[in-house]
Write a protein that holds these residues in place. Structure first.
Motif, PDB file in Angstrom:
ATOM      1  N   SER A 179      86.341  46.056  57.733  1.00 42.62           N
ATOM      2  CA  SER A 179      87.501  46.810  57.268  1.00 42.62           C
ATOM      3  C   SER A 179      88.038  47.586  58.462  1.00 42.62           C
ATOM      4  O   SER A 179      87.509  47.498  59.576  1.00 42.62           O
ATOM      5  CB  SER A 179      87.110  47.772  56.139  1.00 42.62           C
ATOM      6  OG  SER A 179      86.416  48.893  56.659  1.00 42.62           O
ATOM      7  N   ALA A 180      89.075  48.364  58.244  1.00 43.72           N
ATOM      8  CA  ALA A 180      89.648  49.159  59.331  1.00 43.72           C
ATOM      9  C   ALA A 180      88.693  50.247  59.800  1.00 43.72           C
ATOM     10  O   ALA A 180      88.819  50.754  60.919  1.00 43.72           O
ATOM     11  CB  ALA A 180      90.964  49.785  58.871  1.00 43.72           C
ATOM     12  N   THR A 181      87.712  50.616  58.970  1.00 41.21           N
ATOM     13  CA  THR A 181      86.837  51.743  59.294  1.00 41.21           C
ATOM     14  C   THR A 181      85.398  51.358  59.576  1.00 41.21           C
ATOM     15  O   THR A 181      84.608  52.205  60.011  1.00 41.21           O
ATOM     16  CB  THR A 181      86.852  52.766  58.137  1.00 41.21           C
ATOM     17  OG1 THR A 181      86.440  52.112  56.925  1.00 41.21           O
ATOM     18  CG2 THR A 181      88.235  53.350  57.947  1.00 41.21           C
ATOM     19  N   GLY A 182      85.019  50.119  59.316  1.00 41.24           N
ATOM     20  CA  GLY A 182      83.624  49.744  59.548  1.00 41.24           C
ATOM     21  C   GLY A 182      83.390  48.281  59.251  1.00 41.24           C
ATOM     22  O   GLY A 182      84.331  47.513  58.988  1.00 41.24           O
ATOM     23  N   CYS A 183      82.138  47.874  59.278  1.00 38.84           N
ATOM     24  CA  CYS A 183      81.806  46.475  59.037  1.00 38.84           C
ATOM     25  C   CYS A 183      80.378  46.374  58.512  1.00 38.84           C
ATOM     26  O   CYS A 183      79.624  47.351  58.522  1.00 38.84           O
ATOM     27  CB  CYS A 183      81.951  45.645  60.317  1.00 38.84           C
ATOM     28  SG  CYS A 183      80.843  46.148  61.662  1.00 38.84           S
ATOM     29  N   LYS A 184      80.024  45.187  58.057  1.00 32.56           N
ATOM     30  CA  LYS A 184      78.646  44.877  57.690  1.00 32.56           C
ATOM     31  C   LYS A 184      78.208  43.683  58.517  1.00 32.56           C
ATOM     32  O   LYS A 184      78.958  42.714  58.655  1.00 32.56           O
ATOM     33  CB  LYS A 184      78.507  44.561  56.202  1.00 32.56           C
ATOM     34  CG  LYS A 184      77.042  44.324  55.784  1.00 32.56           C
ATOM     35  CD  LYS A 184      76.944  43.820  54.348  1.00 32.56           C
ATOM     36  CE  LYS A 184      77.257  44.908  53.355  1.00 32.56           C
ATOM     37  NZ  LYS A 184      77.043  44.432  51.955  1.00 32.56           N
ATOM     38  N   ALA A 185      77.005  43.771  59.091  1.00 30.75           N
ATOM     39  CA  ALA A 185      76.506  42.718  59.963  1.00 30.75           C
ATOM     40  C   ALA A 185      75.215  42.139  59.419  1.00 30.75           C
ATOM     41  O   ALA A 185      74.471  42.795  58.692  1.00 30.75           O
ATOM     42  CB  ALA A 185      76.285  43.255  61.375  1.00 30.75           C
ATOM     43  N   ARG A 186      74.951  40.898  59.804  1.00 34.59           N
ATOM     44  CA  ARG A 186      73.708  40.211  59.470  1.00 34.59           C
ATOM     45  C   ARG A 186      72.879  40.090  60.745  1.00 34.59           C
ATOM     46  O   ARG A 186      73.327  39.515  61.734  1.00 34.59           O
ATOM     47  CB  ARG A 186      73.998  38.833  58.889  1.00 34.59           C
ATOM     48  CG  ARG A 186      72.749  38.034  58.520  1.00 34.59           C
ATOM     49  CD  ARG A 186      73.057  36.559  58.296  1.00 34.59           C
ATOM     50  NE  ARG A 186      73.904  36.330  57.125  1.00 34.59           N
ATOM     51  CZ  ARG A 186      75.145  35.896  57.182  1.00 34.59           C
ATOM     52  NH1 ARG A 186      75.710  35.668  58.364  1.00 34.59           N
ATOM     53  NH2 ARG A 186      75.851  35.685  56.087  1.00 34.59           N
ATOM     54  N   LEU A 187      71.646  40.633  60.727  1.00 35.16           N
ATOM     55  CA  LEU A 187      70.755  40.571  61.874  1.00 35.16           C
ATOM     56  C   LEU A 187      69.524  39.747  61.505  1.00 35.16           C
ATOM     57  O   LEU A 187      69.024  39.844  60.382  1.00 35.16           O
ATOM     58  CB  LEU A 187      70.305  41.969  62.309  1.00 35.16           C
ATOM     59  CG  LEU A 187      71.393  43.031  62.497  1.00 35.16           C
ATOM     60  CD1 LEU A 187      70.750  44.367  62.864  1.00 35.16           C
ATOM     61  CD2 LEU A 187      72.389  42.610  63.557  1.00 35.16           C
ATOM     62  N   PRO A 188      69.008  38.944  62.404  1.00 37.82           N
ATOM     63  CA  PRO A 188      67.802  38.160  62.090  1.00 37.82           C
ATOM     64  C   PRO A 188      66.570  39.056  61.988  1.00 37.82           C
ATOM     65  O   PRO A 188      66.416  40.031  62.731  1.00 37.82           O
ATOM     66  CB  PRO A 188      67.694  37.199  63.283  1.00 37.82           C
ATOM     67  CG  PRO A 188      68.433  37.879  64.388  1.00 37.82           C
ATOM     68  CD  PRO A 188      69.532  38.654  63.746  1.00 37.82           C
ATOM     69  N   GLY A 189      65.672  38.728  61.046  1.00 40.29           N
ATOM     70  CA  GLY A 189      64.406  39.436  60.913  1.00 40.29           C
ATOM     71  C   GLY A 189      64.517  40.742  60.153  1.00 40.29           C
ATOM     72  O   GLY A 189      65.574  41.128  59.668  1.00 40.29           O
ATOM     73  N   ASN A 190      63.368  41.416  60.038  1.00 38.42           N
ATOM     74  CA  ASN A 190      63.297  42.708  59.353  1.00 38.42           C
ATOM     75  C   ASN A 190      63.467  43.818  60.385  1.00 38.42           C
ATOM     76  O   ASN A 190      62.564  44.081  61.182  1.00 38.42           O
ATOM     77  CB  ASN A 190      61.952  42.843  58.639  1.00 38.42           C
ATOM     78  CG  ASN A 190      61.872  44.100  57.781  1.00 38.42           C
ATOM     79  OD1 ASN A 190      62.649  45.036  57.963  1.00 38.42           O
ATOM     80  ND2 ASN A 190      60.934  44.120  56.844  1.00 38.42           N
ATOM     81  N   GLN A 191      64.620  44.498  60.368  1.00 35.49           N
ATOM     82  CA  GLN A 191      64.938  45.520  61.361  1.00 35.49           C
ATOM     83  C   GLN A 191      65.022  46.917  60.745  1.00 35.49           C
ATOM     84  O   GLN A 191      65.607  47.824  61.333  1.00 35.49           O
ATOM     85  CB  GLN A 191      66.280  45.184  62.047  1.00 35.49           C
ATOM     86  CG  GLN A 191      66.395  43.776  62.556  1.00 35.49           C
ATOM     87  CD  GLN A 191      65.387  43.453  63.657  1.00 35.49           C
ATOM     88  OE1 GLN A 191      64.752  44.353  64.217  1.00 35.49           O
ATOM     89  NE2 GLN A 191      65.221  42.174  63.978  1.00 35.49           N
ATOM     90  N   LEU A 192      64.379  47.111  59.572  1.00 30.73           N
ATOM     91  CA  LEU A 192      64.509  48.390  58.881  1.00 30.73           C
ATOM     92  C   LEU A 192      63.954  49.556  59.704  1.00 30.73           C
ATOM     93  O   LEU A 192      64.520  50.650  59.713  1.00 30.73           O
ATOM     94  CB  LEU A 192      63.798  48.329  57.525  1.00 30.73           C
ATOM     95  CG  LEU A 192      64.373  47.343  56.489  1.00 30.73           C
ATOM     96  CD1 LEU A 192      63.635  47.485  55.174  1.00 30.73           C
ATOM     97  CD2 LEU A 192      65.870  47.570  56.291  1.00 30.73           C
ATOM     98  N   LYS A 193      62.852  49.344  60.410  1.00 30.42           N
ATOM     99  CA  LYS A 193      62.251  50.436  61.163  1.00 30.42           C
ATOM    100  C   LYS A 193      63.115  50.864  62.345  1.00 30.42           C
ATOM    101  O   LYS A 193      63.137  52.039  62.711  1.00 30.42           O
ATOM    102  CB  LYS A 193      60.861  50.018  61.663  1.00 30.42           C
ATOM    103  CG  LYS A 193      59.825  49.882  60.559  1.00 30.42           C
ATOM    104  CD  LYS A 193      58.460  49.554  61.136  1.00 30.42           C
ATOM    105  CE  LYS A 193      57.409  49.449  60.024  1.00 30.42           C
ATOM    106  NZ  LYS A 193      56.070  49.121  60.579  1.00 30.42           N
ATOM    107  N   GLY A 194      63.795  49.924  62.948  1.00 29.60           N
ATOM    108  CA  GLY A 194      64.581  50.262  64.131  1.00 29.60           C
ATOM    109  C   GLY A 194      65.957  50.798  63.842  1.00 29.60           C
ATOM    110  O   GLY A 194      66.617  51.333  64.735  1.00 29.60           O
TER     111      GLY A 194
END
Length: 247
Positions: free
Chosen positions: A157-172
């Motif tokens: 959108s004009a204010t942000g986005c959603k991305a797809r990252l490989p693997g489990n990156q919740l901790k980082g």
């Protein structure tokens, strides 16, 4: 899932950067957004459209008005206020003068580009889905910690986005953290620098990917213009496909 703040109205801001003003006005022109025009001291509201934007000469041309009493008042040199709504945002600016001109043999009114305009995001920004066939890339790079992630866009959108990252990156990825040295690549553009703030993240076990919501933090006018162009391209494509599905 929407960003946490995108559903809430944001406080109005005064836009003074010429490139950002031109980008917003260009979006109004391309979307054929109707303008509500109100003359000082008069209760009658008129309607018009942007028909030409000339940054080189610093002018903006609008179509003849409906009802045409507005043409008379503008021709008399009366000042007026312009209001427009685009994807939940309210834009307002003032014009002190207008001059009759002919554009491709069609009458119009030319006014100086506004030195400032009021921009008020009254509801969440339009969110456009990004197909996998469209080549995009987002690189999350932290300025202080040695953390870096890369993936592709799911939506924007004009204010942000959603991305797809490989693997489990919740901790980082911690909500509220900023990745100041991040970069974003949209179709037909090189990677450009952008400051991204983590809004939310969710691990998708079925696909072993992490979906992360990101907010653009104070992007420059040139970057915002590239983002806006891409969002509007996706919006036009979605509308075109929707029309084709009717037949």
């Amino acid at each position: 899932m929407l960003f946490e703040q995108e559903g809430s109205p944001q406080p109005p801001r005064e836009v003074t950067a010429p490139l950002e003003i031109q980008s917003l006005l260009k979006n109004l022109q391309q979307a054929r957004v109707p303008l509500e025009i109100t003359f000082e001291g008069r209760s009658q509201t008129c309607q018009s459209f942007i028909v030409e934007l000339d940054p080189v000469n610093g002018t903006l041309a609008i179509d003849e008005m409906i009802p045409n009493i507005g043409d008379k008042w503008a021709g008399q040199g009366e000042a007026f206020q312009v209001d427009a709504w685009l994807e939940g945002a309210h834009l307002r600016w003032h014009s002190e003068q207008a001059q009759r001109v002919l554009l491709a043999d069609a009458p119009a009114f030319s006014t100086p580009l506004p030195p400032s305009l009021r921009y008020h995001q009254r509801r969440g920004a339009y969110r456009a889905a990004v197909q996998r066939s469209i080549d995009t890339r987002v690189e999350l790079v932290h300025a202080k910690h040695q953390r870096q992630f890369a993936g592709e866009l799911l939506d924007i959108s004009a204010t942000g986005c959603k991305a797809r990252l490989p693997g489990n990156q919740l901790k980082g990825l911690q909500p509220g953290e900023r990745y100041e040295l991040s970069r974003l690549q949209l179709p037909d553009t090189p990677l450009f620098d952008i400051n991204l703030e983590i809004r939310h993240r969710e691990y998708q076990e079925a696909t072993d990917t992490t979906h992360v919501g990101l907010r653009f933090h104070q992007p420059g006018a040139q970057v915002q213009r590239q983002i806006d162009r891409f969002v509007h391209f996706l919006q036009r494509e979605a509308r075109r496909q929707a029309r084709e599905d009717l037949f």
